[in-house]
Enzyme design. Sequence first.
Site, PDB file in Angstrom:
ATOM      1  N   GLY A  71      23.780   8.241  -3.899  1.00  0.00           N
ATOM      2  CA  GLY A  71      24.339   9.162  -4.872  1.00  0.00           C
ATOM      3  C   GLY A  71      23.440  10.357  -5.120  1.00  0.00           C
ATOM      4  O   GLY A  71      22.233  10.305  -4.879  1.00  0.00           O
ATOM      5  N   GLY A 120      24.527   4.441  -2.249  1.00  0.00           N
ATOM      6  CA  GLY A 120      25.903   4.863  -2.132  1.00  0.00           C
ATOM      7  C   GLY A 120      26.360   5.086  -0.710  1.00  0.00           C
ATOM      8  O   GLY A 120      27.544   4.944  -0.397  1.00  0.00           O
ATOM      9  N   GLU A 143      17.450   0.577  -5.308  1.00  0.00           N
ATOM     10  CA  GLU A 143      17.753   1.069  -6.650  1.00  0.00           C
ATOM     11  C   GLU A 143      16.793   0.583  -7.737  1.00  0.00           C
ATOM     12  O   GLU A 143      16.525   1.305  -8.705  1.00  0.00           O
ATOM     13  CB  GLU A 143      19.189   0.703  -7.033  1.00  0.00           C
ATOM     14  CG  GLU A 143      20.264   1.512  -6.336  1.00  0.00           C
ATOM     15  CD  GLU A 143      20.542   1.042  -4.921  1.00  0.00           C
ATOM     16  OE1 GLU A 143      21.390   1.650  -4.256  1.00  0.00           O
ATOM     17  OE2 GLU A 143      19.900   0.067  -4.467  1.00  0.00           O
ATOM     18  N   ASP A 151      23.856  -1.546  -6.566  1.00  0.00           N
ATOM     19  CA  ASP A 151      25.240  -1.567  -7.028  1.00  0.00           C
ATOM     20  C   ASP A 151      26.179  -1.257  -5.854  1.00  0.00           C
ATOM     21  O   ASP A 151      25.976  -1.781  -4.777  1.00  0.00           O
ATOM     22  CB  ASP A 151      25.423  -0.589  -8.198  1.00  0.00           C
ATOM     23  CG  ASP A 151      24.973   0.833  -7.869  1.00  0.00           C
ATOM     24  OD1 ASP A 151      24.422   1.053  -6.777  1.00  0.00           O
ATOM     25  OD2 ASP A 151      25.178   1.732  -8.699  1.00  0.00           O
TER      26      ASP A 151
END
Length: 330
Positions: A71, A120, A143, A151
Amino acid sequence: MAHSMFSQADQVIFQDILGGRKVILNAPKKLNALGYEMILQMFENLQTYEMDPTVKIVVLKAYGKVFSVGGDLVAAWKIIPLAHWSVVATYYRKVFTLDYLLATYKKPMVAIIDGAVMGGGVGISIHSTFRIVTENTIFAMPEASIGLFPDVGASYFLSRLPGFFGEYMGLTGTRLDAAEMLAVKLGTHFVPSQKLQSLEKALEKLVASSNATCLATMSIVINKFAQEVKVKPTSPISRLELINKCFSGDSCEEILFSLERLPMEVKEKWIHNAITSMKSASPIGLKIFLRTIREGRSKNIKQCLETEYIAISHFLRGTVSNDFYEFTWN
């Protein structure tokens, strides 16, 4: 304001080929980090492709030396001091919605992962029918090192790895090369980067010349370019029994204790790296990941993404921890 902060123009290219489509990440200068508009454009187009009977294959690739580092956190850092936390949560909701679309996609997808893929970037490629890796591929879910937790469905796809290897990956943020990815089925085929262009042309020729292209035929075409690669003897994958012993612990403290109490004769480099990584990561991020991956083994992808979204919202809101802000701004 949020829209302008997240704005990216022409950073995803949607290319028509006869019988298929290509989705190309086109932000190499920012390591193909996934911005808000990129996510929206991908979701809209991929949804359209899925319903289009003329589309028989979707190829996902990236320009540059990196597939995607995940991300666009730089944009998030800029917007958080200026807007409500829910603005960034909206970004995550869109990301997870795209991930769910790809996880349940009805058309064959080929992800060409020629470079680093993290966070991501993993979320948009991991569910592809075929996941092509090369000598340049590096996989990681780091992360926890930035105050969050793995995630984008990590509690689903990492929980499906052999034994407790998923716990090892998420808790330590360790990096895997192409051979290691194939060994744990995160990748499906190894193709040298110099052969990728020829592979793409062969796939284009296949879908253009056939009214009904089946997965078996696509696999035959890909196998013509694929090669076998061996895992290095020093790879942690060769120590799965030891990883299972340590990372099956009921808590992060128990796992760390097990690693630190290993006999000196088995104090290999990966063990030292695992201990160092866990001690420097967000404690709450590690704990949340351990709980989500354990629960994820009995959940479907939708349930895993829903749980992760609730958790990430609490991180952004600061209700459980300020680690995300402290790790990223200090």
